[in-house]
Design a protein around this motif. Structure first.
Motif, mmCIF file in Angstrom:
data_model
loop_
_atom_site.group_PDB
_atom_site.id
_atom_site.type_symbol
_atom_site.label_atom_id
_atom_site.label_comp_id
_atom_site.label_asym_id
_atom_site.label_seq_id
_atom_site.Cartn_x
_atom_site.Cartn_y
_atom_site.Cartn_z
ATOM 1 N N ASP A 244 0.669 -1.169 0.062
ATOM 2 C CA ASP A 244 0.122 -0.054 -0.024
ATOM 3 C C ASP A 244 0.859 1.206 0.195
ATOM 4 O O ASP A 244 0.329 2.280 0.128
ATOM 5 C CB ASP A 244 -0.961 0.063 1.290
ATOM 6 C CG ASP A 244 -0.562 0.269 2.733
ATOM 7 O OD1 ASP A 244 0.990 0.024 2.456
ATOM 8 O OD2 ASP A 244 -1.044 0.235 3.412
ATOM 9 N N GLY A 245 2.152 1.281 -0.015
ATOM 10 C CA GLY A 245 3.157 2.341 -0.121
ATOM 11 C C GLY A 245 3.512 2.734 1.133
ATOM 12 O O GLY A 245 4.491 3.833 1.305
ATOM 13 N N ARG A 246 3.276 2.120 2.374
ATOM 14 C CA ARG A 246 3.628 2.501 3.616
ATOM 15 C C ARG A 246 5.032 2.145 3.688
ATOM 16 O O ARG A 246 5.729 1.111 2.977
ATOM 17 C CB ARG A 246 3.031 1.677 4.794
ATOM 18 C CG ARG A 246 1.803 2.367 5.275
ATOM 19 C CD ARG A 246 0.916 1.391 6.257
ATOM 20 N NE ARG A 246 0.830 0.097 5.825
ATOM 21 C CZ ARG A 246 1.217 -0.772 6.338
ATOM 22 N NH1 ARG A 246 1.795 -0.871 7.683
ATOM 23 N NH2 ARG A 246 1.092 -2.180 6.188
ATOM 24 N N VAL A 247 6.043 2.934 4.405
ATOM 25 C CA VAL A 247 7.322 2.554 4.774
ATOM 26 C C VAL A 247 7.557 2.570 6.037
ATOM 27 O O VAL A 247 7.147 3.648 6.882
ATOM 28 C CB VAL A 247 8.368 3.828 4.045
ATOM 29 C CG1 VAL A 247 9.690 3.583 4.353
ATOM 30 C CG2 VAL A 247 8.144 3.785 2.526
ATOM 31 N N GLU A 248 8.367 1.646 6.709
ATOM 32 C CA GLU A 248 8.581 1.595 8.247
ATOM 33 C C GLU A 248 9.999 1.444 8.156
ATOM 34 O O GLU A 248 10.840 0.583 7.637
ATOM 35 C CB GLU A 248 8.198 0.705 8.898
ATOM 36 C CG GLU A 248 6.514 0.654 8.806
ATOM 37 C CD GLU A 248 5.787 -0.665 9.704
ATOM 38 O OE1 GLU A 248 4.599 -0.347 9.882
ATOM 39 O OE2 GLU A 248 6.497 -1.755 9.798
ATOM 40 N N LEU A 249 10.598 2.518 9.252
ATOM 41 C CA LEU A 249 12.190 2.390 9.540
ATOM 42 C C LEU A 249 12.170 1.967 10.962
ATOM 43 O O LEU A 249 11.728 2.886 11.961
ATOM 44 C CB LEU A 249 12.829 3.893 9.229
ATOM 45 C CG LEU A 249 12.670 4.301 7.961
ATOM 46 C CD1 LEU A 249 13.141 5.826 7.890
ATOM 47 C CD2 LEU A 249 12.729 3.482 6.767
#
Length: 314
Positions: A244-249
């Motif tokens: 869905d385009g989420r980015v997690e760092l």
């Protein structure tokens, strides 16, 4: 005679606190330099005020309310303006403060919303990942994504894992020049977990990739900053991408970063750039264009403080 004070091209004044290699650009001017310096200056002001408040509580008669000291008397030498190295003109700019935290970037109608939370580093995902063999210092590898990943209005099926703690689209990035906000925003579309001079070639672990239908995870596991002696600080963190385009760092074991940039950027210096403090940003705040924080544990010149100090007594 009226005198003019000009800042023509001040590169970073660094008193080395580590031996991480940086190939320094002679002139530090680039489009987003003013935002970077303002954000770092605000960080230094907060640190100085907090220090003064602690002194006030411990020492009766200290400056009330965290008020910063008054300007020092003018002490020029002829037409040469002398600015005392005091009151924050030189100091630590922005120590890394994301260890055991997670940043989430969620696509929205106006760009991306940013949230920060607690520790979610996925050790199981890192252990299940495949080691990128022979990934060297200043190196890059291309991978196929298991899904079409939307990022700043484009969709990508290929991605580059760069040894210096970041992912890029369209092309890899294995250059050895400054890991600056200018390079971060001006290069290819980028997701940066820790855009730093990292060297997986001397790590006992390395960089691992886990790719399945619902996620793409890259884990830097105990990867050191570059050092001539091979003994740089070890960093462990993940970049996680979702369909869905989420980015997690996610961070787990990052003692400090000599100089590093964290965030996301559409590349090519497109759109505005927001240089922020992630831990001091309201949950769910929306930003258009690149979003970044630049960390540094070195002693550096605070250009904004130097300018303010000059005009206080000139």
């Amino acid at each position: 005679m009226q005198r003019f004070f000009s800042l023509l091209c001040l590169g970073a004044l660094v008193v080395g606190l580590g031996d991480s290699r940086q190939v320094t650009v002679t002139c530090g001017t680039y489009r987003d330099r003013i935002q970077e310096d303002l954000q770092l200056h605000r960080r230094m002001v907060r640190v100085r005020r907090e220090r003064l408040l602690r002194q006030q509580s411990a020492q009766p008669g200290a400056a009330a309310g965290g008020v910063l000291p008054a300007a020092a008397p003018r002490s020029d030498a002829g037409d040469i303006a002398i600015i005392e190295d005091a009151d924050g003109v030189v100091g630590q700019r922005d120590d890394f403060n994301l260890d055991n935290k997670t940043l989430t970037f969620t696509p929205s109608s106006g760009g991306y919303k940013v949230n920060n939370g607690g520790a979610t580093y996925d050790t199981a995902a890192a252990n299940a990942g495949t080691l990128i063999g022979s990934l060297g210092d200043d190196d890059s590898r291309q991978f196929q994504l298991p899904f079409s990943f939307p990022f700043f209005g484009a969709s990508y099926r290929q991605i580059y894992v760069n040894s210096d703690g970041n992912l890029t689209f369209v092309t890899g990035d294995s250059a050895s020049i400054d890991r600056s906000v200018g390079r971060f925003t001006g290069g290819p579309p980028r997701i940066s977990g820790l855009f730093d001079d990292l060297d997986p070639s001397v790590s006992r672990n390395g960089v691992y990739v886990l790719s399945d239908a619902g996620r793409f995870i890259v884990s830097w596991v105990a990867v050191p900053e570059f050092s001539d002696t091979g003994g740089g600080a070890l960093h462990t963190f993940q970049i996680r991408l979702y369909p869905d385009g989420r980015v997690e760092l996610a961070y787990s074991g990052n003692p400090f970063a000599t100089t590093a940039v964290v965030g996301i950027a559409p590349g090519g210096s497109k759109g505005p750039t927001s240089v922020i403090s992630f831990v001091n940003t309201a949950q769910g705040q929306e930003f258009a264009g690149a979003i970044a924080e630049r960390f540094s544990s070195a002693l550096e010149l605070d250009i904004m403080a130097a300018i303010q100090k000059f005009y206080q007594n000139h």
